[in-house]
Enzyme design. Structure first.
Site, PDB file in Angstrom:
ATOM      1  N   LEU A   1      54.847  34.043 -34.188  1.00  8.24           N
ATOM      2  CA  LEU A   1      55.075  34.076 -32.744  1.00  8.24           C
ATOM      3  C   LEU A   1      56.408  33.423 -32.382  1.00  8.24           C
ATOM      4  CD1 LEU A   1      53.868  35.022 -30.114  1.00  8.24           C
ATOM      5  CD2 LEU A   1      52.627  32.855 -29.950  1.00  8.24           C
TER       6      LEU A   1
ATOM      7  N   GLU B   1      49.419  39.571 -29.343  1.00  7.46           N
ATOM      8  CA  GLU B   1      49.092  39.251 -30.742  1.00  7.46           C
ATOM      9  C   GLU B   1      47.585  39.111 -30.900  1.00  7.46           C
ATOM     10  OE1 GLU B   1      49.961  39.255 -33.625  1.00  7.46           O
ATOM     11  OE2 GLU B   1      51.798  38.183 -34.116  1.00  7.46           O
ATOM     12  N   ASP B   2      47.085  39.434 -32.077  1.00  2.19           N
ATOM     13  CA  ASP B   2      45.665  39.226 -32.354  1.00  2.19           C
ATOM     14  C   ASP B   2      45.371  37.747 -32.595  1.00  2.19           C
ATOM     15  OD1 ASP B   2      47.350  39.800 -34.576  1.00  2.19           O
ATOM     16  OD2 ASP B   2      45.618  39.849 -35.896  1.00  2.19           O
TER      17      ASP B   2
ATOM     18  N   GLY C   1      47.825  43.946 -36.748  1.00  2.73           N
ATOM     19  CA  GLY C   1      46.634  43.224 -36.287  1.00  2.73           C
ATOM     20  C   GLY C   1      46.259  43.437 -34.836  1.00  2.73           C
TER      21      GLY C   1
ATOM     22  N   ASP D   1      42.546  42.045 -40.517  1.00  3.06           N
ATOM     23  CA  ASP D   1      42.129  42.447 -41.864  1.00  3.06           C
ATOM     24  C   ASP D   1      41.953  41.270 -42.811  1.00  3.06           C
ATOM     25  OD1 ASP D   1      44.922  41.785 -42.133  1.00  3.06           O
ATOM     26  OD2 ASP D   1      44.889  42.829 -44.062  1.00  3.06           O
TER      27      ASP D   1
ATOM     28  N   ASP E   1      48.281  31.415 -35.757  1.00  2.00           N
ATOM     29  CA  ASP E   1      47.766  30.541 -36.812  1.00  2.00           C
ATOM     30  C   ASP E   1      48.804  29.418 -37.013  1.00  2.00           C
ATOM     31  OD1 ASP E   1      45.812  31.354 -39.541  1.00  2.00           O
ATOM     32  OD2 ASP E   1      47.405  29.913 -39.781  1.00  2.00           O
ATOM     33  N   THR E   2      49.734  29.589 -37.932  1.00  2.00           N
ATOM     34  CA  THR E   2      50.788  28.568 -38.084  1.00  2.00           C
ATOM     35  C   THR E   2      51.744  28.575 -36.888  1.00  2.00           C
ATOM     36  OG1 THR E   2      52.311  30.068 -39.227  1.00  2.00           O
ATOM     37  CG2 THR E   2      50.772  28.814 -40.605  1.00  2.00           C
ATOM     38  N   GLY E   3      51.833  29.701 -36.209  1.00  2.00           N
ATOM     39  CA  GLY E   3      52.767  29.844 -35.089  1.00  2.00           C
ATOM     40  C   GLY E   3      54.130  30.377 -35.515  1.00  2.00           C
TER      41      GLY E   3
HETATM   42  C1  PRP Z   1      48.885  38.058 -38.761  1.00  2.00           C
HETATM   43  C2  PRP Z   1      48.725  38.148 -37.244  1.00  2.00           C
HETATM   44  C3  PRP Z   1      49.953  37.445 -36.732  1.00  2.00           C
HETATM   45  C4  PRP Z   1      50.239  36.411 -37.817  1.00  2.00           C
HETATM   46  C5  PRP Z   1      49.821  35.051 -37.342  1.00  2.00           C
HETATM   47  O1  PRP Z   1      49.686  39.101 -39.189  1.00  2.00           O
HETATM   48  O2  PRP Z   1      48.657  39.469 -36.799  1.00  2.00           O
HETATM   49  O3  PRP Z   1      51.043  38.331 -36.590  1.00  2.00           O
HETATM   50  O4  PRP Z   1      49.494  36.802 -38.976  1.00  2.00           O
HETATM   51  O5  PRP Z   1      50.030  34.080 -38.310  1.00  2.00           O
HETATM   52  P1  PRP Z   1      51.019  32.847 -38.144  1.00  2.00           P
HETATM   53  O6  PRP Z   1      50.752  32.212 -36.807  1.00  2.00           O
HETATM   54  O7  PRP Z   1      50.638  31.937 -39.300  1.00  2.00           O
HETATM   55  O8  PRP Z   1      52.436  33.317 -38.266  1.00  2.00           O
HETATM   56  P2  PRP Z   1      49.788  39.593 -40.738  1.00  2.00           P
HETATM   57  O9  PRP Z   1      51.067  39.056 -41.338  1.00  2.00           O
HETATM   58  O10 PRP Z   1      48.514  39.256 -41.438  1.00  2.00           O
HETATM   59  O11 PRP Z   1      49.984  41.163 -40.594  1.00  2.00           O
HETATM   60  P3  PRP Z   1      49.060  42.276 -39.892  1.00  2.00           P
HETATM   61  O12 PRP Z   1      49.053  41.960 -38.405  1.00  2.00           O
HETATM   62  O13 PRP Z   1      49.777  43.548 -40.195  1.00  2.00           O
HETATM   63  O14 PRP Z   1      47.676  42.209 -40.485  1.00  2.00           O
END
Ligand code: PRP
Length: 181
Positions: A112, A103-104, A48, A163, A107-109
């Site tokens: 990270l 990071e892009d 991402g 994506d 969301d839930t954290g």
């Molecule tokens: C996405 C994004 C973060 C994560 C955030 O990755 O890039 O790494 O989700 O979500 P969270 O805070 O709920 O953990 P994804 O798993 O979709 O993979 P990608 O980056 O390869 O698209």
């Protein structure tokens, strides 16, 4: 993030190319001031953050090392599984380096938090995170984010590296998608 077979279409643009570029410049100015004279390693989280990382390091325009990790938590689901898998780890040790995780989206954290623990276990001189998009409404765990680009509502976003079922990463802007029934 990704999904369960339903088709998605672009609903509306959330941040234009110009708005993103301005935000990247603003973040880079803050980061450059904070890390002046320090050996910086930037760690982009694939997939991402690949576009954001590429733009941010060029806006930083200062000596730094770039490394990448690839992790996956969502797989082909819209909800995080909570289980983070490392698909690619760092190439070089980060001991005694000042590390900035890129990071892009947070969301839930859970991703990270996992990454912070994984990197802190390798004794960097310091560790901070820079996230382009923050969705605080979705947070499940408290995790520090030192540099935040935009705070956004709980909507499905794509583009600028992000994506939906592996689509839309190429868009130069960030948009909300609508899922078709
Ligand atoms: C996405 C994004 C973060 C994560 C955030 O990755 O890039 O790494 O989700 O979500 P969270 O805070 O709920 O953990 P994804 O798993 O979709 O993979 P990608 O980056 O390869 O698209």
């Amino acid at each position: 993030m990704s999904l369960d077979g339903r088709r998605a279409r672009i609903d509306r643009v959330l941040f234009t190319e110009e708005e993103i570029a301005a935000k990247v410049r603003e973040l880079a100015a803050r980061i450059r001031a904070d890390y002046e004279g320090k050996p910086l390693t930037v760690v982009g989280i694939l997939k991402g953050a690949f576009v954001f990382t590429a733009d941010l390091v060029r806006a930083l325009d200062m000596p730094l090392r770039v490394d990448f990790m690839a992790v996956s938590s969502y797989g082909f689901a819209t909800q995080t599984s909570g289980i983070i898998r490392i698909l690619k780890d760092l190439d070089r040790p980060i001991r005694d380096q000042h590390v900035l995780l890129i990071e892009d989206i947070v969301d839930t954290g859970l991703t990270l938090r996992y990454l912070r623990e994984h990197l802190l276990a390798q004794s960097p001189a310091s560790l901070r995170a820079c996230v382009l998009l923050d969705k605080p409404e979705r947070r499940q765990v408290d995790v520090p984010v030192e540099y935040v680009g935009f705070t956004i509502p709980d909507e499905f976003v794509v583009g600028y590296g992000i994506d939906y079922a592996e689509q839309f990463r190429y868009l130069p802007y960030i948009a909300c998608v609508k899922l078709e029934d």
